[in-house]
Design a protein around this motif. Structure first.
Motif, short mmCIF file in Angstrom:
data_model
loop_
_atom_site.label_atom_id
_atom_site.label_comp_id
_atom_site.label_asym_id
_atom_site.label_seq_id
_atom_site.Cartn_x
_atom_site.Cartn_y
_atom_site.Cartn_z
N SER A 43 4.91 0.16 -2.13
CA SER A 43 3.73 0.97 -1.86
C SER A 43 2.91 1.29 -3.10
N TYR A 44 3.47 1.09 -4.29
CA TYR A 44 2.70 1.38 -5.50
C TYR A 44 2.80 0.22 -6.49
N PRO A 45 2.19 -0.94 -6.15
CA PRO A 45 2.24 -2.13 -7.01
C PRO A 45 1.40 -1.96 -8.26
N GLU A 46 1.99 -2.26 -9.39
CA GLU A 46 1.29 -2.08 -10.66
C GLU A 46 0.58 -3.35 -11.14
N GLN A 47 0.87 -4.48 -10.52
CA GLN A 47 0.25 -5.73 -10.96
C GLN A 47 -1.27 -5.66 -10.81
N ASN A 48 -1.93 -6.19 -11.82
CA ASN A 48 -3.40 -6.28 -11.82
C ASN A 48 -4.09 -4.92 -11.67
N GLY A 49 -3.37 -3.86 -12.06
CA GLY A 49 -3.97 -2.53 -12.02
C GLY A 49 -4.21 -2.01 -10.62
N MET A 50 -3.51 -2.57 -9.63
CA MET A 50 -3.72 -2.15 -8.25
C MET A 50 -3.41 -0.66 -8.06
N TRP A 51 -2.31 -0.21 -8.66
CA TRP A 51 -1.91 1.19 -8.56
C TRP A 51 -1.69 1.77 -9.95
N LYS A 52 -2.08 3.01 -10.14
CA LYS A 52 -1.81 3.71 -11.38
C LYS A 52 -1.28 5.10 -11.06
N PHE A 53 -0.34 5.54 -11.85
CA PHE A 53 0.24 6.87 -11.69
C PHE A 53 -0.85 7.92 -11.89
N PRO A 54 -0.94 8.96 -11.03
CA PRO A 54 -0.04 9.32 -9.94
C PRO A 54 -0.65 9.07 -8.55
N GLY A 55 -1.14 7.91 -8.29
CA GLY A 55 -1.71 7.61 -6.98
C GLY A 55 -0.67 7.70 -5.89
N ILE A 56 -1.12 7.95 -4.66
CA ILE A 56 -0.19 8.16 -3.55
C ILE A 56 0.38 6.86 -3.02
N GLY A 57 -0.19 5.70 -3.41
CA GLY A 57 0.28 4.45 -2.86
C GLY A 57 -0.29 4.21 -1.48
N ALA A 58 0.24 3.20 -0.80
CA ALA A 58 -0.29 2.85 0.52
C ALA A 58 0.82 2.29 1.40
N PHE A 59 0.73 2.58 2.68
CA PHE A 59 1.70 2.05 3.64
C PHE A 59 1.65 0.52 3.64
N GLN A 60 2.82 -0.09 3.88
CA GLN A 60 2.94 -1.55 3.84
C GLN A 60 3.50 -2.07 5.16
N CYS A 61 2.72 -1.93 6.22
CA CYS A 61 3.23 -2.32 7.54
C CYS A 61 2.14 -3.00 8.37
N TYR A 62 1.25 -3.69 7.68
CA TYR A 62 0.09 -4.25 8.38
C TYR A 62 0.20 -5.76 8.60
N ASP A 63 1.35 -6.34 8.23
CA ASP A 63 1.60 -7.72 8.63
C ASP A 63 2.01 -7.73 10.10
N LYS A 64 1.76 -8.82 10.78
CA LYS A 64 2.00 -8.89 12.21
C LYS A 64 3.47 -8.73 12.57
N LEU A 65 4.35 -9.24 11.70
CA LEU A 65 5.77 -9.21 12.01
C LEU A 65 6.34 -7.80 11.98
N THR A 66 5.89 -6.98 11.03
CA THR A 66 6.37 -5.60 10.95
C THR A 66 5.76 -4.74 12.05
N SER A 67 4.46 -4.87 12.24
CA SER A 67 3.78 -4.02 13.23
C SER A 67 4.21 -4.36 14.65
N ARG A 68 4.71 -5.56 14.86
CA ARG A 68 5.12 -5.99 16.20
C ARG A 68 6.18 -5.07 16.79
N SER A 69 7.08 -4.54 15.96
CA SER A 69 8.18 -3.71 16.46
C SER A 69 7.69 -2.40 17.04
N ARG A 70 6.49 -1.96 16.70
CA ARG A 70 5.98 -0.69 17.21
C ARG A 70 5.54 -0.79 18.66
N ARG A 71 5.44 -1.96 19.19
CA ARG A 71 5.02 -2.12 20.58
C ARG A 71 6.04 -1.54 21.55
#
Length: 307
Positions: free
Chosen positions: A95-123
């Motif tokens: 949720s808090y990837p540092e590569q390429n400056g995507m995330w910097k402390f103290p950001g809240i990060g982001a949910f990681q469930c938007y691929d089809k395979l993970t979200s499928r289980s919520r059905r």
């Protein structure tokens, strides 16, 4: 004991990256479509994505190969094996990837469930709430109050929808950890080695009600759902006394790390409970005194430290 920690990068093997290139939904995915190549998404744990084999089976193959090639060292030179559970080896979402400056402390990060395979289980849960994560949880470097989902007076994380989503999100992570541990147990059982795993110490924005960085990483701990209270001490003590494999009667826990002390711990009531907990840990699995008795004995330490 001297612990030396090295920081280095171990990327996914080439064959795993090639599979992700063929099917991007094998990678963890954020709300804005960013794919993460640190670790395969837990959404494909049980799917035959590599020559009719699941990722869990591939992990098992790797561990079995390690066991067979280092058999002569297991239980003697190699006495502990740390099993990777996710990005950087920790059991968490990336949720808090540092590569390429995507995330910097103290950001809240982001949910990681938007691929089809993970979200499928919520059905199979609440279809009326959709099949993916929140759309108002902000971006990697936001603070909780910047977002509708995490802000103090919002209708997000503490709503019925929020509770359902966060329970599902964290349970998916726990299920993944259970699969990995079951696999490791089957491979290294009776080899004379201890199995270690890591969870992350996510402490920033802990003073807020939502504890947003923990939630995006998959740790369902909030102001109203405390994962670090007195019951956690009892759970650890029960694990200490548990004969987990029918052959641990003479074995004792060799080390325990407590992360991390803060001012609240030294308040009289909390400190008394903590001292009692440490004394029970010291007594080991054969300790017969009840927690209340040990805490009464710990009153002396409370009075001494408060002078």
């Amino acid at each position: 004991v001297l612990n030396i920690i090295y920081f280095f990068s171990i990327p996914l093997p080439k064959w795993a990256v090639e599979e992700i290139d063929k099917d991007p939904d094998l990678a963890y995915t954020g709300q804005w479509g960013r794919r993460n190549y640190e670790y395969l998404s837990l959404g494909c744990d049980t799917l035959p994505v590599r020559k009719a084999r699941t990722p869990i089976q591939c992990y098992s193959d790797f561990m079995r190969s390690f066991r067979d090639n280092f058999q002569h060292l297991l239980g003697d030179t190699i006495v502990e094996i740390q099993v990777g559970m996710g990005p950087a080896g920790d059991l968490l979402y990336p949720s808090y990837p540092e590569q390429n400056g995507m995330w910097k402390f103290p950001g809240i990060g982001a949910f990681q469930c938007y691929d089809k395979l993970t979200s499928r289980s919520r059905r199979y849960g609440k279809p009326e709430w959709g099949h993916t994560g929140p759309t108002d949880a902000g971006q990697y470097n936001n603070w909780p109050e910047d977002t509708n989902f995490f802000k103090k007076e919002g209708d997000g994380w503490s709503s019925e929808y929020g509770k359902f989503f966060l329970s599902w999100y964290s349970q998916m992570l726990l299920n993944h950890g259970e699969r990995i541990l079951q696999s490791a147990k089957s491979v290294f059982e009776n080899e004379g080695v201890k199995i270690l795993v890591k969870v992350a110490g996510i402490h920033w924005h802990y003073g807020t009600r939502s504890h947003a960085p923990e939630l995006t990483a998959g740790y369902y701990n909030t102001h109203f759902r405390d994962g670090y209270d007195e019951n956690a001490h009892e759970q650890i003590l029960r694990a200490l006394a548990l004969d987990v494999d029918g052959n641990s009667g003479e074995r004792e826990m060799c080390a325990f790390t407590y992360l991390r002390m803060n001012q609240d711990l030294f308040q009289p009531d909390n400190w008394r409970k903590f001292v009692g907990f440490v004394k029970k840990m010291k007594e080991g699995k054969d300790g017969e005194r009840c927690r209340e008795e040990v805490e009464r004995e710990a009153e002396h330490f409370v009075h001494v430290t408060s002078l």
